[in-house]
Each structure stands twice: as C-alpha cells, then as structure tokens.
Scaffold this active site. Structure first.
Site, mmCIF file in Angstrom:
data_model
loop_
_atom_site.group_PDB
_atom_site.id
_atom_site.type_symbol
_atom_site.label_atom_id
_atom_site.label_comp_id
_atom_site.label_asym_id
_atom_site.label_seq_id
_atom_site.Cartn_x
_atom_site.Cartn_y
_atom_site.Cartn_z
ATOM 1 N N LYS A 10 0.907 -1.254 0.106
ATOM 2 C CA LYS A 10 0.037 0.090 -0.002
ATOM 3 C C LYS A 10 0.864 1.321 -0.094
ATOM 4 O O LYS A 10 1.853 1.502 0.949
ATOM 5 C CB LYS A 10 -0.901 -0.021 1.178
ATOM 6 C CG LYS A 10 -1.649 1.271 1.208
ATOM 7 C CD LYS A 10 -2.685 1.318 2.466
ATOM 8 C CE LYS A 10 -3.617 2.639 2.420
ATOM 9 N NZ LYS A 10 -4.382 2.503 3.736
ATOM 10 N N LYS B 2 -2.435 -1.729 -3.843
ATOM 11 C CA LYS B 2 -3.120 -0.298 -3.864
ATOM 12 C C LYS B 2 -2.616 0.818 -3.864
ATOM 13 O O LYS B 2 -1.184 1.041 -3.023
ATOM 14 C CB LYS B 2 -3.896 -0.340 -2.610
ATOM 15 C CG LYS B 2 -4.973 0.793 -2.167
ATOM 16 C CD LYS B 2 -5.533 0.704 -0.919
ATOM 17 C CE LYS B 2 -6.352 2.001 -0.571
ATOM 18 N NZ LYS B 2 -6.605 1.976 0.778
HETATM 19 C C1 PBG Z 1 -7.359 3.270 5.355
HETATM 20 C C2 PBG Z 1 -7.533 3.362 3.785
HETATM 21 C C3 PBG Z 1 -7.771 4.463 2.883
HETATM 22 C C4 PBG Z 1 -8.179 3.932 1.704
HETATM 23 C C5 PBG Z 1 -8.601 2.354 1.861
HETATM 24 N N1 PBG Z 1 -8.236 2.368 3.406
HETATM 25 C C6 PBG Z 1 -6.964 5.633 2.922
HETATM 26 C C7 PBG Z 1 -5.698 5.997 3.494
HETATM 27 O O1 PBG Z 1 -4.757 5.035 3.600
HETATM 28 O O2 PBG Z 1 -5.098 7.173 3.510
HETATM 29 C C8 PBG Z 1 -8.178 4.491 0.334
HETATM 30 C C9 PBG Z 1 -9.225 4.081 -0.467
HETATM 31 C C10 PBG Z 1 -9.707 5.126 -1.506
HETATM 32 O O3 PBG Z 1 -9.179 5.994 -1.731
HETATM 33 O O4 PBG Z 1 -10.378 4.618 -2.332
HETATM 34 N N2 PBG Z 1 -8.389 2.739 5.978
#
Ligand code: PBG
Length: 330
Positions: free
Chosen positions: A202, A254
């Site tokens: 991520k 992601k």
């Molecule tokens: C964290 C999380 C995020 C997203 C999914 N889980 C935000 C982040 O890490 O800042 C983003 C998902 C998206 O942008 O569609 N709980």
C-alpha cells in the site's frame, strides 16, 4: 505486400476477437466497496465521488442485494463514525455498537454466506487526527504512528469484526508484524476460519484524496513514514513475502491503475490470490472527465478494470463493481 504474418486476421470480427481474448473480466472477480455512516437517516452523496454515497445500515442492504444479483461475490465495508465518537486511539472501531460492526452484522444477518463480507481493519476513519493508529513522540519531538500499539488495536478491531460476522478482515495500516499478530488474535478468539486480506503493498498515495471526503476525515499531511514510497517496487515484493509468511490468505496492491507494474511483480511471485484496489482518485478522475464529455465513461471504466486484471489481479476492489457486473451480464 507479401506478408506471412498478418495479426489483423485475428481482429476481424467480434466472434474472432472473443475467441482469442487472453483474459476476461468476470463479475465474481469484482469486489464492491461501500461506506456506511453513523447518525444519518438517508444516504448522503459524496461530492468528490459522484454516484457514490455514504449509506445508512438500512440503505446498505438493498445495495448489497443488487450487487449479489449482478454476480458480485464480495463486498468491502468502511465505517464512518460520529465526530463525537472519534478519539486519539480510534476506540469506537472495536466497539460492537460502532457503525462498522453494526453494518457487518446487518449484512451477515441478511445474506449469510451468499456474499463474502470483507471489513476494513484500520483506524484512520476513527481517530481524531486521521492517522492509521495512535501517535507517539519519537523522542525528537516528532509525532509518529506507534507501530506496536497500532497492531494491538488492529487485533482488537479484527476480533470485534469477526464477532460481528466478517468473513475477511483487511488491515490497511501497513504496520510491521500486523498479520502475524492478527492471525494469532483471531485464532485465540476461536476465529480460525476468518481470513486475512492483507493490504501488503500500500502506497502513501495522493490518489486517496476523495476518500477523505467519503469518510469525513480531517486528515492533513501524508503517511510516508508507514506506507510505501511511490518510487519503490522491490519493497512491495518484501512486504508481500512477509505477509504471506505471517499468514495472509490474500494480498493486495493499492492503488491499482498507476501501479500495474507492482501488480505484475506481485502476481508473479505470490503464492496466494492477489487483489488490486482501484481507489477513490482513480474513480474521481474517470467521473470528472466523463462528466465533461472528455472520454467515453463506459469504455474507460471497462478498459481500466481490464488492464488491472491483465496485469495480474485475481480480484479488483472497485466502486464500479455492481455496475460493471451488470454490464457484463448483458
Ligand atoms: C485506510 C484506507 C484508505 C483507503 C482505503 N483504506 C485511506 C488511506 O490509507 O489514506 C483509500 C481508499 C480509496 O481511496 O478509495 N483505512
């Protein structure tokens, strides 16, 4: 011209093209993402994600029903708590009466095992500061996210989600050691059958921008000290390796669209199924351009998902899942 090879022969009709297609999207590979918000009595539109809403628990159920009818086999749930329920540690996240746990329970109650219920297991929606875990002074006057305290909180949250009925928990905080700790906590609580979808690779991405709107987050700054630098890909291989060693049942990359090389690398080395997440910013860009008449919405949505699939994703988390599944059926 005297050509032996004329690749256009295999592009000459729709039937021929379908015959030789190397990959095809199926509704069952698409995971519909939903937001559920506490303290509202009707669905609220999300300004930066036109077409998406924050659901009430009541409005969520028919939306899940529509996804199932279209052949979607899994949903991913995010909770949006009352502002008054947020605190420094995000403790409402593991309260059985917290919005996310109530939503999980309602869906599981209604649909049983007809749809795989995936719960987001992270604290940023629930903390006042919007970071993915509690903050601690690093000894030099900087506030950083406390790795080990965050992991402890994720374990509590995962067990509460399993208790509410989640089939899958999915930690997205990128803390070191989170998968092993969660596996142990789930097993100790008797949830050996609950699986872990690890957000292994991520990135600290600006493509999550519209998500802040979606979850009513006041977060400022970035997550560069705990999520990955967009410059790196080898690091993703390490993260995936560690998560598989620690017991991840599935791994995730992601965002997806700008990270197709990462999806490919991970797909080539992973021994467990690979998911990719088409995030809020990817959705918002397509919607904004389509609203301006600058691109063909349906074709671009399909092409974006086809590309993520072709790059190696077995499953795709996307805000388009139900709609695309319905297109695929027609
Ligand atoms: C964290 C999380 C995020 C997203 C999914 N889980 C935000 C982040 O890490 O800042 C983003 C998902 C998206 O942008 O569609 N709980």
């Amino acid at each position: 011209m005297e050509l032996v090879r004329r690749p256009r022969r295999l592009r000459s009709s729709a039937a021929m093209r379908e015959l030789v297609a190397e990959s095809a999207l199926r509704p069952s590979q698409l995971i519909q993402v939903f937001f559920v918000r506490d303290g509202i009595d009707s669905p609220q539109p999300i300004a930066s994600m036109p077409g998406q809403v924050q659901h009430t628990v009541e409005s969520l159920l028919p939306a899940v029903e529509r996804a199932i009818a279209a052949g979607v086999r899994a949903i991913d749930l995010f909770g949006v708590p009352l502002d008054d329920d947020k605190d420094e540690t995000g403790s409402i996240a593991w309260d059985p009466d917290g919005i996310l746990n109530r939503a999980i329970a309602a869906v599981r109650d209604r649909f049983g095992d007809d749809v795989v219920v995936i719960a987001d297991t992270c604290l940023d929606e629930f903390t006042t500061h919007g970071h993915c875990g509690p903050l601690v002074d690093d000894g030099r006057g900087n506030l950083v996210v406390d790795n080990d305290a965050s992991v402890e909180a994720y374990c509590r949250m995962a067990v509460s989600q399993a208790r509410a009925g989640a089939h899958v928990v999915s930690p997205s905080g990128m803390m070191d050691g989170q998968i092993a700790a969660m596996r142990e906590a789930l097993d100790r609580a008797g949830f050996e059958d609950v699986s872990i979808l690890a957000y292994s690779a991520k990135y600290a991405s600006a493509f999550f921008g519209p998500f802040r709107d979606a979850v009513g987050s006041t977060f400022k700054g970035d997550r560069m000290t705990y999520q990955q630098d967009p410059a790196n890909v080898r690091e993703s291989v390490l993260e995936v390796q560690l998560d598989i060693e620690q017991g991840a049942d599935m791994v995730m990359v992601k965002p997806a669209g700008s990270y197709l090389d990462v999806v490919r690398r991970v797909a080539d080395m992973s021994t467990v199924p690979v998911a990719a997440y088409q995030v809020s910013g990817e959705y918002a860009m397509i919607e904004a351009a389509a609203a301006n008449g600058w691109l063909d919405r349906k074709r671009v949505v399909m092409e974006s998902l086809q590309s993520i699939h072709r790059a190696g994703a077995d499953m795709i988390l996307t805000y388009y899942a139900t709609e695309v599944a319905e297109w695929l059926n027609n």
